[in-house]
Design a protein around this motif. Sequence first.
Motif, PDB file in Angstrom:
ATOM      1  N   GLY A  17       0.825  -1.214   0.000  1.00  0.00           N
ATOM      2  CA  GLY A  17       0.000   0.000   0.000  1.00  0.00           C
ATOM      3  C   GLY A  17       0.853   1.256   0.000  1.00  0.00           C
ATOM      4  O   GLY A  17       0.600   2.207  -0.757  1.00  0.00           O
ATOM      5  N   CYS A  18       1.867   1.281   0.851  1.00  0.00           N
ATOM      6  CA  CYS A  18       2.684   2.500   0.992  1.00  0.00           C
ATOM      7  C   CYS A  18       3.570   2.715  -0.229  1.00  0.00           C
ATOM      8  O   CYS A  18       3.723   3.853  -0.697  1.00  0.00           O
ATOM      9  CB  CYS A  18       3.531   2.431   2.257  1.00  0.00           C
ATOM     10  N   SER A  21       1.791   4.249  -3.003  1.00  0.00           N
ATOM     11  CA  SER A  21       1.493   5.678  -2.817  1.00  0.00           C
ATOM     12  C   SER A  21       2.678   6.562  -3.226  1.00  0.00           C
ATOM     13  O   SER A  21       2.536   7.763  -3.379  1.00  0.00           O
ATOM     14  CB  SER A  21       1.089   5.965  -1.364  1.00  0.00           C
ATOM     15  N   LEU A  51      -4.463   2.258   6.246  1.00  0.00           N
ATOM     16  CA  LEU A  51      -4.078   1.351   5.156  1.00  0.00           C
ATOM     17  C   LEU A  51      -5.192   1.226   4.116  1.00  0.00           C
ATOM     18  O   LEU A  51      -4.921   1.165   2.910  1.00  0.00           O
ATOM     19  CB  LEU A  51      -3.710  -0.036   5.733  1.00  0.00           C
ATOM     20  N   GLU A  53      -7.343   3.387   3.046  1.00  0.00           N
ATOM     21  CA  GLU A  53      -7.325   4.520   2.109  1.00  0.00           C
ATOM     22  C   GLU A  53      -6.197   4.349   1.084  1.00  0.00           C
ATOM     23  O   GLU A  53      -6.384   4.580  -0.113  1.00  0.00           O
ATOM     24  CB  GLU A  53      -7.108   5.850   2.854  1.00  0.00           C
ATOM     25  N   LYS A  54      -5.036   3.943   1.566  1.00  0.00           N
ATOM     26  CA  LYS A  54      -3.884   3.794   0.649  1.00  0.00           C
ATOM     27  C   LYS A  54      -4.183   2.722  -0.401  1.00  0.00           C
ATOM     28  O   LYS A  54      -3.933   2.920  -1.598  1.00  0.00           O
ATOM     29  CB  LYS A  54      -2.626   3.364   1.425  1.00  0.00           C
ATOM     30  N   ALA A  58      -4.707   3.218  -4.411  1.00  0.00           N
ATOM     31  CA  ALA A  58      -3.718   2.605  -5.317  1.00  0.00           C
ATOM     32  C   ALA A  58      -4.381   1.651  -6.298  1.00  0.00           C
ATOM     33  O   ALA A  58      -4.005   1.605  -7.482  1.00  0.00           O
ATOM     34  CB  ALA A  58      -2.656   1.871  -4.493  1.00  0.00           C
ATOM     35  N   LEU A 165       1.824   2.361   9.386  1.00  0.00           N
ATOM     36  CA  LEU A 165       2.035   3.322   8.281  1.00  0.00           C
ATOM     37  C   LEU A 165       2.980   4.437   8.704  1.00  0.00           C
ATOM     38  O   LEU A 165       3.892   4.813   7.964  1.00  0.00           O
ATOM     39  CB  LEU A 165       0.699   3.891   7.786  1.00  0.00           C
TER      40      LEU A 165
END
Length: 437
Positions: A17-18, A21, A51, A53-54, A58, A165
């Motif tokens: 996820g990160c 982004s 998480l 939202e990410k 994505a 996160l």
Amino acid sequence: MRVSVFGLGYVGAVTAGCLSSFGHSVIGVDPAEAKVALINEGKPPVIEKGLGEKISAAVSNGQLRATRDARDAVLGTDLSLICVGTPSKRNGDLDTAALRFVCAEIGSALVEKDSYHSVIIRSTVLPGTIRSVIIPELEKASGKKAGVDFGVGSNPEFLREGTALEDFFAPPKTVIGVEDDRTASALEALYGPIEAPIIRTSIEVAEMIKYSDNVWHAVKVAFANEIGVFCKSLSIDSHEVMDVFCRDTKLNLSSYYLKPGFSFGGSCLPKDVRALVHKAKSLDLDLPLLGAVLPSNERQTSRGFEMIVQLEKRPVSILGMSFKAGTDDLRESPILEIVERLIGKGYDIRIFDRNISLSKLVGANKDYLLRMIPHVSSLLVETLDEALLHGGIIVVGNADPEFRTIGDRLRPGQFVVDLVRIKDHSRLVGNYNGISW
Ligand SMILES: NC(=O)c1ccc[n+]([C@@H]2O[C@H](COP(=O)([O-])OP(=O)(O)OC[C@H]3O[C@@H](n4cnc5c(N)ncnc54)[C@H](O)[C@@H]3O)[C@@H](O)[C@H]2O)c1
């Protein structure tokens, strides 16, 4: 960059996820159908603040998708991050079954790949695992050579569940244990937006850092808990004590005392640990961590003694007699303990310590020395040269700056036992042994 993330649990889902982004194109891989489906629906497979939202952003903008197909993921990316679980076996050993399985899958896909691909281990693995398990597995399945045809590296994850996160975007450090520059550059680009120091090191150091970090964190918790239990039994507010403790960033929360070396000694640490442990026993408190401190220290002293005896070489010269350089305090100096044991084995010993002159010692300090080694005056020499002339084994017992130069002054055949890690030790290969390095 095009990245595949193997394992969509806590670490993998957060990583996928990160990273997406940052604008990287990410493919997540997991055998669990449910996790793959959740990601592809834009939902997080684990509960972690922020998480959802990410992942949703994505997936909807095409930066992230998930699959069960390892081959598809490897062929569609340039770098794979392995984040599968490494749980405990029943005997405490690390279970590397999932890791080995993933490596076999990635290796098989590498057969079909012409472009350079890097395989990065983000899972926590014991030092030596990458070289002895991961690389052979990848090479066997791919028929290719690590470091030549594909890259391998260790990049341990430092996130904590609950703040995963935040920890991902602001880690204390980014450690990359790699041997090939292409993989190092790829990892630096991958984490480019993160403002944390990038520490490039060997694969084994990177693997070990994760364990020293986690064991240290565990020791901190156990220490604070045992201090708390002790305080409670005396109706002392443990939180006030630890608040004050934590305000000391000079000695308590600092790098001080955290270098591997010789046992502690002196007039305070052994006495005070002993008194606290004794008091705990008298209060019927069971404090195993604090109770293990003195036995651990004594074990280190015995280790130093055994290193000398195992060399089967005589005579012995000791450089430094007090427990640390720059003091003449000999009380509970662990090097004296070694001298006493060597004398018991009939060793011919000379001792040099610029701060120790028998005529100047007074009080408890002198009494302690004479009680430990009654004929010490016949062992003391005035200069470093005299000490170096005498010993077949030179034992460096404290970190007096003058001892750092002994590499230039040794005779052929002399052996150095280093209890403090002298600066020029790397030049003494073959006739040198450090106590914990
Ligand atoms: N959880 C943490 O806070 C944390 C922090 C730092 C490091 N670590 C380390 O990271 C690693 C992963 O931890 P986790 O908590 O994310 O584990 P986890 O159990 O939550 O997730 C592991 C995932 O790997 C998947 N998996 C198993 N076999 C696979 C395969 N062949 N291919 C692809 N995926 C496969 C599983 O289905 C699961 O989804 C461990 O080594 C752990 O020690 C965990």
